[in-house]
Design a protein around this motif. Structure first.
Motif, mmCIF file in Angstrom:
data_model
loop_
_atom_site.group_PDB
_atom_site.id
_atom_site.type_symbol
_atom_site.label_atom_id
_atom_site.label_comp_id
_atom_site.label_asym_id
_atom_site.label_seq_id
_atom_site.Cartn_x
_atom_site.Cartn_y
_atom_site.Cartn_z
ATOM 1 N N ASN A 100 0.875 -1.168 0.000
ATOM 2 C CA ASN A 100 0.000 0.000 0.000
ATOM 3 C C ASN A 100 0.911 1.216 0.000
ATOM 4 O O ASN A 100 1.623 1.454 0.972
ATOM 5 N N THR A 101 0.902 1.952 -1.108
ATOM 6 C CA THR A 101 1.818 3.076 -1.239
ATOM 7 C C THR A 101 1.066 4.391 -1.380
ATOM 8 O O THR A 101 -0.022 4.436 -1.953
ATOM 9 N N GLU A 102 1.664 5.416 -0.838
ATOM 10 C CA GLU A 102 1.127 6.770 -0.945
ATOM 11 C C GLU A 102 2.239 7.647 -1.510
ATOM 12 O O GLU A 102 3.380 7.574 -1.060
ATOM 13 N N LYS A 104 3.332 11.604 -2.952
ATOM 14 C CA LYS A 104 3.060 13.028 -3.139
ATOM 15 C C LYS A 104 4.113 13.558 -4.095
ATOM 16 O O LYS A 104 5.323 13.464 -3.820
ATOM 17 N N THR A 141 -1.992 5.325 -3.876
ATOM 18 C CA THR A 141 -2.809 6.495 -3.610
ATOM 19 C C THR A 141 -1.991 7.753 -3.830
ATOM 20 O O THR A 141 -0.865 7.852 -3.355
ATOM 21 N N LYS A 143 -1.363 11.480 -2.974
ATOM 22 C CA LYS A 143 -1.615 12.430 -1.894
ATOM 23 C C LYS A 143 -1.516 13.835 -2.468
ATOM 24 O O LYS A 143 -0.531 14.170 -3.118
#
Length: 144
Positions: A100-102, A104, A141, A143
């Motif tokens: 699960n990566t986020e 920005k 995801t 950000k």
């Protein structure tokens, strides 16, 4: 070619024994036990936890490199891994890894993130080494 070293020592029998793992650089050292691997103990690590750390670290770096190739400099890439240890054909087996990566990064859109994240999942060296794992999932995801 760079060689990375680590070591482990196990003392005693499987269920009542204990061990320690460490990196050769001294950057990491932890105890582990049957309970920390197969039970509910949180007083040590497990090989699967270390695999999760290695996989999430490798994936994050690889995705960052792919972003840079697209002229996108990430503020950060944060990846969490869940490694599921179960039983297959009567033997302990890593059945699933969930990444699960986020991310920005200015100028990055969700569609491009999904493409690059899948490329990173396929291309990072640890993902390749874990090719025998029956299922590796990825959620990426963006950000804002």
């Amino acid at each position: 070619m760079r060689k990375h070293r680590a070591e482990a020592r196990w003392n005693g029998g499987l269920k009542n024994g204990n061990g320690e793992v460490k990196s050769a650089t001294g950057a990491f050292q932890s105890k582990y036990s049957f309970a920390s691997r197969f039970g509910d103990s949180t007083s040590g690590t497990s090989p699967e936890e270390l695999i999760g750390a290695a996989h999430s670290g490798c994936f994050s770096m690889f995705l960052s490199a792919l972003l840079e190739k697209e002229n996108l400099t990430p503020d950060y890439v944060e990846t969490k891994a869940v490694v599921t240890l179960g039983e297959l054909d009567g033997a302990p087996t890593i059945l699933k890894i969930e990444l699960n990566t986020e991310v920005k990064a200015d100028g990055l859109d969700s569609e491009k993130l999904q493409q690059l994240a899948q490329d990173a999942k396929k291309g990072c060296p640890v993902s390749k080494a874990l090719g025998a794992v029956p299922e590796i999932t990825l959620q990426a995801t963006l950000k804002e």
